[in-house]
Design an enzyme around this catalytic site. Structure first.
Site, short mmCIF file in Angstrom:
data_model
loop_
_atom_site.label_atom_id
_atom_site.label_comp_id
_atom_site.label_asym_id
_atom_site.label_seq_id
_atom_site.Cartn_x
_atom_site.Cartn_y
_atom_site.Cartn_z
N ASN A 75 34.16 44.26 49.72
CA ASN A 75 32.86 43.81 49.24
C ASN A 75 32.97 42.33 48.91
OD1 ASN A 75 30.45 43.35 47.95
ND2 ASN A 75 30.96 44.54 46.11
N LYS A 87 30.63 40.31 48.09
CA LYS A 87 29.67 39.88 47.06
C LYS A 87 28.99 38.57 47.49
CE LYS A 87 32.62 42.18 43.76
NZ LYS A 87 32.99 42.39 42.37
N HIS A 102 26.17 49.55 43.39
CA HIS A 102 27.30 48.78 42.82
C HIS A 102 27.00 48.44 41.37
CE1 HIS A 102 30.20 45.61 42.11
NE2 HIS A 102 30.90 46.15 43.10
N GLU A 152 27.36 45.87 39.68
CA GLU A 152 26.69 44.58 39.44
C GLU A 152 25.20 44.70 39.71
OE1 GLU A 152 29.35 42.37 41.95
OE2 GLU A 152 30.95 42.76 40.50
N GLU A 157 34.09 53.44 40.76
CA GLU A 157 34.53 52.13 40.30
C GLU A 157 34.31 52.02 38.79
OE1 GLU A 157 34.39 49.08 43.71
OE2 GLU A 157 32.38 49.23 42.94
N GLY A 191 36.88 43.32 38.78
CA GLY A 191 37.02 41.87 38.63
C GLY A 191 37.73 41.46 37.35
N SER A 237 39.90 46.13 40.87
CA SER A 237 41.13 45.32 40.84
C SER A 237 42.25 45.91 41.70
CB SER A 237 41.59 45.10 39.39
OG SER A 237 40.60 44.38 38.68
C1 PEP Z 1 34.05 45.63 43.50
O1 PEP Z 1 33.30 44.73 43.16
O2 PEP Z 1 33.61 46.59 44.14
C2 PEP Z 1 35.45 45.53 43.12
C3 PEP Z 1 36.19 46.60 43.17
O3 PEP Z 1 35.91 44.29 42.73
P1 PEP Z 1 37.43 43.89 42.37
O4 PEP Z 1 38.31 44.48 43.43
O5 PEP Z 1 37.42 42.40 42.39
O6 PEP Z 1 37.72 44.46 41.02
#
Ligand code: PEP
Length: 249
Positions: free
Chosen positions: A9, A11, A94, A96, A166, A172, A212
Site C-alpha cells: 500500500n 498510500k 484502511h 487511515e 491491521e 507505521g 510494520s
Molecule cells: C498499512 O498502512 O497498511 C501498513 C501496514 O503500514 P506499515 O507497514 O507502514 O505499518
C-alpha cells in the site's frame, strides 16, 4: 484453497516518475513465487502502473473507491472508473480512511457491496486501536467490524474477499504484533467467519497481516498457520525491501 498474498500500500507517496521507476524495479527484481503480488499506487498513477506491470504477475490495486455508481461526489472515484482502467481489486476500510476520513462500518458495508456487485475483489482492512487491546476489547471490536461490514453478504461473495487484519497501533509505528499475537487474532477471525458462515468459507479466505512488516520480521509472521501474507506500507516503497518481504512468504 486460499492464496498467499503480499500487497504493498503506497498510500500518498510516489509521483508519476517515481511510480514508473518503482514498478520497473519491482518487475525486474520480482522473485519466483507462488504468492500473489500486488501494489496500490495513488489514483492518478494507476493507469501508468497498470501499463508497467503488464509483462509481470504483479497486480495493481486501488486504495479506495466510492459506493455510488456515479454522480455529484466531487473528488471521488467509482468502481466503474477503476474497472475501466484495468483494476480488479480495491482496498477498503484502511484504518487511515476510518480515522481521517470518517469511514464507518456502515459506509464500508455500502462500499463493499458496490465493489462486489461490480465484480471487483475487495481487500477489506480492519483492526483494533491500542486502547481496545489494552482493555482486552480487541476480539469483540474485530468481530463487530467484520459483522457490520461483511456478514450480511451471501456466502458466494466470499470468494472475492481478502481480509487484512491491521492492528492500528502497529501501522507505521515500527511496533509489530508478535507472530503469536497475529496468529491468535487470525485464528479468531477464521473461527468467527466459520461461525457466521461455515468452515469452508473460513478456510478459503486469505487473511493478511499488516502493521510494520519489514524484511527482518516478515518470514516469522508469515510462517504462522493462519497468516496468509501481508499488507505492507512503508517497506513497500523500496523495491529491495518489498522483494525481501516477498521472499519471506
Ligand atoms: C498499512 O498502512 O497498511 C501498513 C501496514 O503500514 P506499515 O507497514 O507502514 O505499518
Amino acid at each position: 484453497m486460499r492464496s498467499k498474498i503480499v500487497a504493498g500500500n503506497w498510500k500518498m507517496n510516489k509521483n508519476l516518475a517515481e511510480t514508473k521507476a518503482l514498478i520497473a524495479d519491482l518487475v525486474a527484481k520480482l522473485p519466483e513465487t507462488n504468492a500473489e503480488v500486488m501494489v496500490a499506487p495513488t489514483f492518478v498513477n494507476l493507469t501508468n502502473a497498470v501499463d508497467g506491470v503488464k509483462s509481470s504477475k504483479i497486480e495493481v490495486l486501488a486504495q479506495n473507491m466510492h459506493f455510488a455508481e456515479s454522480g455529484a461526489y466531487t473528488g471521488e472515484i467509482s468502481a466503474d472508473m477503476l474497472i475501466n482502467i484495468g483494476i480488479n481489486t480495491v482496498i477498503l476500510g484502511h484504518s487511515e480512511r476510518r480515522a481521517y476520513f470518517g469511514e464507518t462500518d456502515d459506509i464500508l458495508a455500502k462500499k463493499v457491496k458496490t465493489a462486489l456487485d461490480k465484480n471487483l475483489r475487495v481487500m477489506f482492512c480492519f483492526g483494533e486501536e491500542l486502547e481496545d487491546r489494552k482493555s482486552g476489547n480487541h476480539f469483540s471490536l474485530v468481530e463487530s467490524q467484520l459483522k457490520n461490514a461483511l456478514f450480511s453478504l451471501p456466502e458466494s461473495a466470499w470468494s472475492n474477499i481478502v481480509l487484512a487484519y491491521e492492528p492500528v497501533w502497529a501501522i507505521g509505528t515500527g511496533e509489530t504484533a508478535s507472530p503469536e499475537q497475529a496468529q491468535e487474532m487470525h485464528a479468531f477471525i477464521r473461527k468467527t467467519i466459520a461461525d457466521a458462515y461455515n468452515a469452508e468459507v473460513a478456510d478459503n479466505v486469505s487473511i493478511l497481516y499488516g502493521g510494520s512488516v519489514k524484511p527482518a520480521n516478515a518470514k516469522e509472521i508469515f510462517s504462522k498457520e493462519d497468516v496468509d501474507g501481508g499488507l505492507i506500507g512503508g517497506a513497500a516503497l523500496a523495491a529491495d525491501d518489498f522483494v525481501a518481504i516477498i521472499n519471506g512468504i
